[in-house]
Write a protein that holds these residues in place. Sequence first.
Motif, PDB file in Angstrom:
ATOM      1  N   ASN A   1      -2.592  -1.802   6.314  1.00  8.33           N
ATOM      2  CA  ASN A   1      -2.716  -0.163   6.543  1.00  8.33           C
ATOM      3  C   ASN A   1      -1.679   0.488   5.657  1.00  8.33           C
ATOM      4  O   ASN A   1      -1.010  -0.139   4.899  1.00  8.33           O
ATOM      5  CB  ASN A   1      -2.117   0.215   7.997  1.00  8.33           C
ATOM      6  CG  ASN A   1      -2.791   1.508   8.566  1.00  8.33           C
ATOM      7  OD1 ASN A   1      -3.345   2.300   7.938  1.00  8.33           O
ATOM      8  ND2 ASN A   1      -2.565   1.663   9.869  1.00  8.33           N
TER       9      ASN A   1
ATOM     10  N   LYS B   1      -5.201   2.045   2.021  1.00  4.06           N
ATOM     11  CA  LYS B   1      -5.354   0.746   2.912  1.00  4.06           C
ATOM     12  C   LYS B   1      -6.017  -0.421   1.928  1.00  4.06           C
ATOM     13  O   LYS B   1      -6.731  -0.006   0.794  1.00  4.06           O
ATOM     14  CB  LYS B   1      -6.481   0.859   3.828  1.00  4.06           C
ATOM     15  CG  LYS B   1      -6.141   1.899   4.886  1.00  4.06           C
ATOM     16  CD  LYS B   1      -6.991   2.090   6.170  1.00  4.06           C
ATOM     17  CE  LYS B   1      -6.764   2.988   7.222  1.00  4.06           C
ATOM     18  NZ  LYS B   1      -6.782   4.612   6.653  1.00  4.06           N
TER      19      LYS B   1
ATOM     20  N   GLN C   1      -0.996   8.288   6.803  1.00  2.58           N
ATOM     21  CA  GLN C   1      -2.367   8.539   6.294  1.00  2.58           C
ATOM     22  C   GLN C   1      -2.826   9.504   5.281  1.00  2.58           C
ATOM     23  O   GLN C   1      -3.589   9.433   4.839  1.00  2.58           O
ATOM     24  CB  GLN C   1      -3.386   8.593   7.767  1.00  2.58           C
ATOM     25  CG  GLN C   1      -2.828   7.444   8.623  1.00  2.58           C
ATOM     26  CD  GLN C   1      -3.324   6.145   7.888  1.00  2.58           C
ATOM     27  OE1 GLN C   1      -4.051   5.863   7.146  1.00  2.58           O
ATOM     28  NE2 GLN C   1      -2.715   4.947   8.385  1.00  2.58           N
TER      29      GLN C   1
ATOM     30  N   ASN D   1      -6.209  -7.076   6.610  1.00  4.08           N
ATOM     31  CA  ASN D   1      -6.582  -5.595   6.125  1.00  4.08           C
ATOM     32  C   ASN D   1      -5.009  -5.039   6.490  1.00  4.08           C
ATOM     33  O   ASN D   1      -4.288  -4.895   7.582  1.00  4.08           O
ATOM     34  CB  ASN D   1      -7.330  -4.846   7.479  1.00  4.08           C
ATOM     35  CG  ASN D   1      -8.802  -5.219   7.259  1.00  4.08           C
ATOM     36  OD1 ASN D   1      -9.109  -6.234   6.453  1.00  4.08           O
ATOM     37  ND2 ASN D   1      -9.682  -4.420   7.493  1.00  4.08           N
TER      38      ASN D   1
ATOM     39  N   THR E   1       0.863  -1.154   0.074  1.00  7.95           N
ATOM     40  CA  THR E   1       0.183  -0.019  -0.071  1.00  7.95           C
ATOM     41  C   THR E   1       0.948   1.275   0.067  1.00  7.95           C
ATOM     42  O   THR E   1       2.131   1.007   0.713  1.00  7.95           O
ATOM     43  CB  THR E   1      -0.874   0.038   1.328  1.00  7.95           C
ATOM     44  OG1 THR E   1      -0.313  -0.081   2.533  1.00  7.95           O
ATOM     45  CG2 THR E   1      -2.027  -1.065   1.147  1.00  7.95           C
TER      46      THR E   1
ATOM     47  N   THR F   1      -8.753   0.411  11.345  1.00 11.56           N
ATOM     48  CA  THR F   1      -9.583  -0.110  10.459  1.00 11.56           C
ATOM     49  C   THR F   1     -11.023   0.629  10.184  1.00 11.56           C
ATOM     50  O   THR F   1     -11.819   0.481   9.291  1.00 11.56           O
ATOM     51  CB  THR F   1     -10.017  -1.850  10.723  1.00 11.56           C
ATOM     52  OG1 THR F   1     -10.519  -1.822  11.858  1.00 11.56           O
ATOM     53  CG2 THR F   1      -8.764  -2.601  10.739  1.00 11.56           C
TER      54      THR F   1
END
Length: 299
Positions: free
Chosen positions: A119, A105, A247, A117, A100, A226
Amino acid sequence: MNKEALILKWLDNNLSPQELEAFQALEEYDAITKLSNYTKGFKAPEFNTEAALQATLSKIESKPVSKNNWLTPFLKIAAILVICFSAYYYTTTLDTTITTQYAEKTQIELPDNSKVNLNALSKITYNSKQWNANKRNIELEGEAFFKVKKGSTFNVITATGIVSVVGTQFNVKQRANYFEVTCFEGVVSVAINTKKTTLTAGDSFLIINGNQIKRLQTENQQPDWTHNVSRFISVPLSEVFAEFERQYNVKIEGNTIKKSTLFSGKFTHNDINIALQSITQPLQLQYKKVNKTIILTRE
């Protein structure tokens, strides 16, 4: 369609009914099928399949042969089969790598239907051909939440240690100078060098800058990230800033800010202004956005 094209399509299981009849009518049909059975266990290193095929065929065709030389077409067939089976072996033993980028994500389903999942700015690597009832190994760089189906031991291999489970839900975060494992369901074993730690639901294991930090139990069912939230409890600002950069794909500058200051709080992944306020207001900081750089200063 010429003979070589028919053979290649047969190897690829891509013959139409009419082409199959034409293939079966070839004089070399019996020899081809027998040779195919003999070469199924063939293994070979990486190479350019098309270039190798053309080079082999050109060498064969360049040599003068008599009309009665039955070996030449057989060698052509053998060359095609060897190259095709070598290519098949190579392509089916490659690792699968999923990464990623910043502010990204993704969700992955593994060969045993376990789910991951992943990140932002993270990577997992595994080999689906070696994934079986006795071996489930996956390498992780970054952070991931795992929902593991029951079966053989499932190993998450990181640069700091190995996290092992049978069937459970847990989160692993492996970043520079930061390693955290949180168990949400079942039992998790964390092995670092020769030391093993067992976690049950609600337990966390955290190492920052080489020091193990005690953690309170969590009642959450999944990690906050999540749900697009990053939450911290007494974590150095350096890690908070690093997660913010991952992020939002920005760079945080704050030369006057002490990065070792411990921070407790959270920020959302959906609104950069709200996220910045969540960090700066408790610390009495001001911020300014310049392109993709966030500049932090004291009020």
